[in-house]
Design a protein around this motif. Structure first.
Motif, PDB file in Angstrom:
ATOM      1  N   HIS A  16       0.820  -1.210   0.000  1.00  0.00           N
ATOM      2  CA  HIS A  16       0.000   0.000   0.000  1.00  0.00           C
ATOM      3  C   HIS A  16       0.853   1.259   0.000  1.00  0.00           C
ATOM      4  O   HIS A  16       1.811   1.383   0.767  1.00  0.00           O
ATOM      5  N   VAL A  18       0.204   5.267   0.620  1.00  0.00           N
ATOM      6  CA  VAL A  18      -0.784   6.219   1.128  1.00  0.00           C
ATOM      7  C   VAL A  18      -0.189   7.625   1.039  1.00  0.00           C
ATOM      8  O   VAL A  18       0.783   7.933   1.740  1.00  0.00           O
ATOM      9  N   THR A  55      -3.750   5.029  -2.235  1.00  0.00           N
ATOM     10  CA  THR A  55      -4.878   5.748  -1.659  1.00  0.00           C
ATOM     11  C   THR A  55      -4.381   7.081  -1.108  1.00  0.00           C
ATOM     12  O   THR A  55      -3.170   7.320  -1.033  1.00  0.00           O
ATOM     13  N   LEU A  62      -7.899  11.729  -3.173  1.00  0.00           N
ATOM     14  CA  LEU A  62      -6.632  11.044  -3.390  1.00  0.00           C
ATOM     15  C   LEU A  62      -5.487  12.033  -3.509  1.00  0.00           C
ATOM     16  O   LEU A  62      -4.473  11.945  -2.810  1.00  0.00           O
ATOM     17  N   VAL A 106      -7.224   4.000  -5.994  1.00  0.00           N
ATOM     18  CA  VAL A 106      -8.522   4.305  -5.394  1.00  0.00           C
ATOM     19  C   VAL A 106      -8.753   5.810  -5.547  1.00  0.00           C
ATOM     20  O   VAL A 106      -8.245   6.617  -4.769  1.00  0.00           O
ATOM     21  N   ASP A 108     -10.928   8.077  -4.917  1.00  0.00           N
ATOM     22  CA  ASP A 108     -12.025   8.553  -4.082  1.00  0.00           C
ATOM     23  C   ASP A 108     -11.839  10.041  -3.806  1.00  0.00           C
ATOM     24  O   ASP A 108     -10.730  10.483  -3.488  1.00  0.00           O
ATOM     25  N   SER A 187     -18.235   4.146  -1.783  1.00  0.00           N
ATOM     26  CA  SER A 187     -17.171   4.445  -0.825  1.00  0.00           C
ATOM     27  C   SER A 187     -17.275   3.622   0.448  1.00  0.00           C
ATOM     28  O   SER A 187     -16.258   3.313   1.077  1.00  0.00           O
ATOM     29  N   LEU A 190     -15.146   0.451   0.358  1.00  0.00           N
ATOM     30  CA  LEU A 190     -13.689   0.517   0.202  1.00  0.00           C
ATOM     31  C   LEU A 190     -12.921  -0.181   1.322  1.00  0.00           C
ATOM     32  O   LEU A 190     -11.945  -0.885   1.038  1.00  0.00           O
ATOM     33  N   LEU A 194     -10.207  -3.036   0.376  1.00  0.00           N
ATOM     34  CA  LEU A 194      -8.784  -2.915   0.687  1.00  0.00           C
ATOM     35  C   LEU A 194      -8.310  -4.060   1.572  1.00  0.00           C
ATOM     36  O   LEU A 194      -7.201  -4.573   1.390  1.00  0.00           O
TER      37      LEU A 194
END
Length: 349
Positions: A16, A18, A55, A62, A106, A108, A187, A190, A194
């Motif tokens: 991941h 972030v 993400t 994002l 993602v 979002d 959403s 999610l 994930l």
């Protein structure tokens, strides 16, 4: 000090990324781009990692793009920091598009400019009911970059031209229609999605959670968008929009006329050149030329000043009208850079 602008972790078979600058809507810095690239290198050669997920921290989105305050300062001072940043950022965009493992973005919330670059070239692109996707560069005297002209040129009909010139943000259904995303996931699903990526392949997990997106707007506007934006010049596009009779077309004309005249003409030229360039790498090379030229043009500094620094929303473009922007003014944005070329196609050939 430890830099925490990007966070990395591995959960099961998924790694991941972030973006962690929520107060700045996760705007990208050069350090963030470098750290993401280093992580992708490590995970590409790690057999335990099967999927990479990106993400954004916080609730708003994002990534809102690059750090344009820094670009403003660099352009004013005549520095090279922005050109150096773009060189590495565009290389990262190309790498994401060619990454050998599923790269799940993602998208979002807000995804704009550089955020599109680190998301929309991925193999698995997810939007939600909160997604607002845009390439708003013409509003700050800049031109869509990070492979944005490549993506928009491939949108159906003239939808990409409409989005590039107006800078309009679109929701999930329209992002899917324009080829900027692949799947709609509500959403609230999610967290489960994930979590499940730790144990199952991305395509299986996404298929379990994806559903039909709520209706969009652009499909219903295709008639006037395709008719008006097929014109050969920005002036003629505006004329067609103003004369079409549809309120939405007239509004699009007003929106366009508020943007940088130079940026509009360069954007249209860049979009129209994409089919002849072919590959994303060659388009990124063109975008790099254009972006570097923008650093020495007055509208980038003025646009950022008006929209971000002083926030008076009253940019004084130079030249001030479309008629005053000549062919030579546009051509200089595409001039070869010599030893400063991005040269991605040489690297992959």
């Amino acid at each position: 000090m430890t830099d925490d602008s990007v966070l990395f972790r591995v959960e099961g078979r998924a790694a991941h990324i972030v973006l962690n600058r929520p107060r700045a809507l996760n705007a990208l810095t050069h350090t963030m781009v470098s750290r993401i690239d280093e992580a992708l290198t490590a995970w590409e050669h790690d057999p335990a990692v099967e999927t990479v997920v990106i993400t954004g921290a916080g609730e708003r989105g994002l990534c809102a793009g690059g750090d344009i305050r820094s670009i403003h300062e660099d352009a004013r001072s005549g520095g090279t920091a922005s050109a150096d940043f773009w060189r590495d950022e565009y290389r990262l965009n190309a790498r994401i598009a060619d990454y050998p493992k599923p790269y799940v973005a993602v998208m979002d919330g807000i995804v704009m400019g550089g955020g599109v670059g680190i998301a929309a070239h991925g193999r698995v692109r997810i939007v939600t009911e909160r997604s607002r996707v845009a390439m708003p560069e013409t509003g700050i005297g800049f031109v869509p970059d990070v492979g944005g002209t490549y993506l928009l040129a491939k949108a159906p009909g003239e939808l990409g031209t409409h989005l590039a010139l107006t800078g309009e943000a679109v929701g999930a259904a329209d992002a899917l229609l324009c080829g900027l995303a692949d799947h709609f996931v509500p959403s609230d699903r999610l967290p489960a999605l994930l979590a499940e990526l730790a144990d199952a392949p991305a395509h299986e997990v996404v298929a379990r959670h994806a559903t039909e997106a709520p209706g969009g707007e652009l499909a219903g506007h295709r008639e006037w968008i395709d008719a008006c934006y097929a014109a050969g010049t920005v002036e003629e596009i505006v004329e067609r929009l103003q004369g079409h009779g549809t309120p939405a077309a007239k509004q699009a004309a007003e929106t366009i006329l508020a943007k940088s005249p130079t940026a509009l003409k360069v954007t249209l030229a860049a979009l129209r050149a994409v089919p002849g360039l072919g590959s994303l790498e060659r388009v990124l090379e063109q975008e790099y030329r254009v972006s570097c030229a923008a650093l020495t043009a007055p509208d980038l500094v003025e646009g950022i000043r008006a929209q971000v620094i002083d926030k008076d929303r009253n940019p004084r473009w130079s030249p001030a009208t479309l008629a005053e922007v000549g062919e030579a003014d546009v051509a200089r944005f595409f001039a070869p850079l010599g030893e400063r070329e991005l040269a991605l196609t040489q690297e992959v050939s």
